[in-house]
Design a protein around this motif. Structure first.
Motif, PDB file in Angstrom:
ATOM      1  N   LEU A  88      37.307 102.868  54.541  1.00 57.55           N
ATOM      2  CA  LEU A  88      36.832 104.035  55.261  1.00 57.55           C
ATOM      3  C   LEU A  88      37.551 104.137  56.593  1.00 57.55           C
ATOM      4  O   LEU A  88      37.874 103.124  57.203  1.00 57.55           O
ATOM      5  N   GLN A  89      37.799 105.338  57.005  1.00 60.20           N
ATOM      6  CA  GLN A  89      38.366 105.603  58.328  1.00 60.20           C
ATOM      7  C   GLN A  89      37.466 106.620  59.012  1.00 60.20           C
ATOM      8  O   GLN A  89      36.702 107.330  58.358  1.00 60.20           O
ATOM      9  N   ASN A  90      37.591 106.691  60.306  1.00 58.24           N
ATOM     10  CA  ASN A  90      36.787 107.625  61.075  1.00 58.24           C
ATOM     11  C   ASN A  90      37.734 108.600  61.757  1.00 58.24           C
ATOM     12  O   ASN A  90      38.548 108.191  62.577  1.00 58.24           O
ATOM     13  N   SER A  91      37.625 109.867  61.385  1.00 60.71           N
ATOM     14  CA  SER A  91      38.471 110.890  62.001  1.00 60.71           C
ATOM     15  C   SER A  91      37.634 111.631  63.044  1.00 60.71           C
ATOM     16  O   SER A  91      36.461 111.341  63.225  1.00 60.71           O
ATOM     17  N   GLY A  92      38.234 112.608  63.668  1.00 61.54           N
ATOM     18  CA  GLY A  92      37.515 113.407  64.660  1.00 61.54           C
ATOM     19  C   GLY A  92      36.309 114.114  64.078  1.00 61.54           C
ATOM     20  O   GLY A  92      35.311 114.353  64.771  1.00 61.54           O
ATOM     21  N   SER A  93      36.364 114.443  62.792  1.00 62.38           N
ATOM     22  CA  SER A  93      35.249 115.152  62.152  1.00 62.38           C
ATOM     23  C   SER A  93      34.245 114.209  61.497  1.00 62.38           C
ATOM     24  O   SER A  93      33.238 114.648  60.977  1.00 62.38           O
ATOM     25  N   GLY A  94      34.542 112.909  61.491  1.00 66.21           N
ATOM     26  CA  GLY A  94      33.603 111.943  60.926  1.00 66.21           C
ATOM     27  C   GLY A  94      34.261 110.996  59.941  1.00 66.21           C
ATOM     28  O   GLY A  94      35.446 111.109  59.631  1.00 66.21           O
ATOM     29  N   PRO A  95      33.499 110.040  59.422  1.00 63.76           N
ATOM     30  CA  PRO A  95      34.051 109.052  58.490  1.00 63.76           C
ATOM     31  C   PRO A  95      34.381 109.662  57.126  1.00 63.76           C
ATOM     32  O   PRO A  95      33.764 110.641  56.709  1.00 63.76           O
ATOM     33  N   TYR A  96      35.360 109.051  56.466  1.00 63.74           N
ATOM     34  CA  TYR A  96      35.777 109.503  55.134  1.00 63.74           C
ATOM     35  C   TYR A  96      36.339 108.327  54.360  1.00 63.74           C
ATOM     36  O   TYR A  96      36.705 107.312  54.945  1.00 63.74           O
ATOM     37  N   TYR A  97      36.403 108.469  53.034  1.00 64.48           N
ATOM     38  CA  TYR A  97      36.977 107.444  52.167  1.00 64.48           C
ATOM     39  C   TYR A  97      38.490 107.593  52.227  1.00 64.48           C
ATOM     40  O   TYR A  97      39.039 108.572  51.741  1.00 64.48           O
ATOM     41  N   SER A  98      39.163 106.602  52.804  1.00 63.64           N
ATOM     42  CA  SER A  98      40.607 106.733  52.989  1.00 63.64           C
ATOM     43  C   SER A  98      41.425 105.974  51.948  1.00 63.64           C
ATOM     44  O   SER A  98      42.620 106.212  51.815  1.00 63.64           O
ATOM     45  N   GLY A  99      40.804 105.061  51.203  1.00 62.75           N
ATOM     46  CA  GLY A  99      41.510 104.313  50.170  1.00 62.75           C
ATOM     47  C   GLY A  99      40.511 103.672  49.226  1.00 62.75           C
ATOM     48  O   GLY A  99      39.390 103.343  49.635  1.00 62.75           O
ATOM     49  N   ALA A 100      40.899 103.516  47.978  1.00 65.52           N
ATOM     50  CA  ALA A 100      40.026 102.863  46.993  1.00 65.52           C
ATOM     51  C   ALA A 100      40.895 102.324  45.860  1.00 65.52           C
ATOM     52  O   ALA A 100      41.756 103.029  45.345  1.00 65.52           O
ATOM     53  N   ALA A 101      40.644 101.066  45.514  1.00 66.17           N
ATOM     54  CA  ALA A 101      41.394 100.445  44.422  1.00 66.17           C
ATOM     55  C   ALA A 101      40.439  99.558  43.631  1.00 66.17           C
ATOM     56  O   ALA A 101      39.699  98.767  44.206  1.00 66.17           O
ATOM     57  N   ALA A 102      40.459  99.714  42.321  1.00 67.36           N
ATOM     58  CA  ALA A 102      39.524  99.001  41.447  1.00 67.36           C
ATOM     59  C   ALA A 102      40.192  97.818  40.767  1.00 67.36           C
ATOM     60  O   ALA A 102      41.367  97.865  40.405  1.00 67.36           O
ATOM     61  N   CYS A 103      39.410  96.754  40.601  1.00 67.23           N
ATOM     62  CA  CYS A 103      39.867  95.559  39.894  1.00 67.23           C
ATOM     63  C   CYS A 103      38.821  95.162  38.862  1.00 67.23           C
ATOM     64  O   CYS A 103      37.626  95.129  39.152  1.00 67.23           O
ATOM     65  N   GLU A 104      39.303  94.836  37.680  1.00 63.35           N
ATOM     66  CA  GLU A 104      38.435  94.445  36.573  1.00 63.35           C
ATOM     67  C   GLU A 104      38.011  92.981  36.718  1.00 63.35           C
ATOM     68  O   GLU A 104      38.803  92.126  37.091  1.00 63.35           O
ATOM     69  N   VAL A 105      36.737  92.726  36.402  1.00 65.72           N
ATOM     70  CA  VAL A 105      36.207  91.362  36.359  1.00 65.72           C
ATOM     71  C   VAL A 105      35.426  91.240  35.055  1.00 65.72           C
ATOM     72  O   VAL A 105      34.583  92.086  34.744  1.00 65.72           O
ATOM     73  N   LEU A 106      35.727  90.198  34.274  1.00 65.50           N
ATOM     74  CA  LEU A 106      35.019  89.936  33.020  1.00 65.50           C
ATOM     75  C   LEU A 106      34.301  88.597  33.145  1.00 65.50           C
ATOM     76  O   LEU A 106      34.895  87.625  33.614  1.00 65.50           O
ATOM     77  N   VAL A 107      33.026  88.563  32.724  1.00 61.74           N
ATOM     78  CA  VAL A 107      32.242  87.333  32.792  1.00 61.74           C
ATOM     79  C   VAL A 107      31.582  87.099  31.441  1.00 61.74           C
ATOM     80  O   VAL A 107      30.954  88.000  30.874  1.00 61.74           O
ATOM     81  N   SER A 108      31.725  85.888  30.948  1.00 59.49           N
ATOM     82  CA  SER A 108      31.157  85.510  29.657  1.00 59.49           C
ATOM     83  C   SER A 108      29.649  85.729  29.623  1.00 59.49           C
ATOM     84  O   SER A 108      28.959  85.539  30.613  1.00 59.49           O
TER      85      SER A 108
END
Length: 176
Positions: A88-108
């Motif tokens: 998240l970043q905070n701009s003059g107009s307010g916070p926003y989602y600036s980046g997102a990256a997903a990673c898979e996790v598998l559990v028995s």
């Protein structure tokens, strides 16, 4: 998921501060995770939640699991989870989602003291870095998990989502 939101105790992290305190000495060039929030997506339970312990690989889903970089290590029909590194970043107009990256996790699913699981540590580190740099890497997620993420980000705070980039919205809407 609506019940989970009411119980939500954790919030997104937006800290403003220079980890080196501007002294120009120790720590220069280090990466700050002040604006990163790890989201855990459990598509089997239709659940999305914040777990700050994931920053240190000690999230609820990672505890008591021996991970290997081989999917077969998690056994047949493992539980699927996604850790989404959300910046998240905070701009003059307010916070926003600036980046997102997903990673898979598998559990028995096998009941044992130390479970077996799969996760790729290099993928987690690289995706954290890409999220911090404003990239959106969500295309590898399954349709249901992506839908859960989309609803969570929109419902958490409409303003965050509205101020976010077109690229995030495009990736979230791609599979709905």
């Amino acid at each position: 998921m609506a019940e989970r939101k009411k119980e939500q105790k954790m919030t997104f992290t937006i800290l403003s501060g220079d980890p080196t305190k501007g002294d120009g000495g120790f720590g220069i060039g280090s990466i700050s995770l002040d604006n990163m929030t790890p989201l855990i997506i459990d598509p089997e339970r239709d659940d999305v939640y914040i777990d700050m312990d994931a920053l240190h690989a000690k999230s609820k889903i990672e505890k008591k699991v021996r991970f290997q970089p081989d999917k077969e290590h998690a056994g047949p029909n493992p539980n699927l989870y996604w850790i989404v590194w959300l910046t998240l970043q905070n701009s003059g107009s307010g916070p926003y989602y600036s980046g997102a990256a997903a990673c898979e996790v598998l559990v028995s699913r096998e009941e044992r003291r130390i479970k077996l699981g799969y996760k790729s540590l290099p993928e987690h580190v690289n995706n954290m870095d890409k999220s911090l740099k404003g990239k959106f890497i969500l295309s590898q997620m399954d349709r249901k998990s992506l839908g859960l993420l989309s609803h969570y980000l929109r419902d958490y705070d409409k303003g965050y989502y509205e101020r976010s980039s077109v690229e995030l919205k495009k990736q979230l809407l791609f599979r709905e």
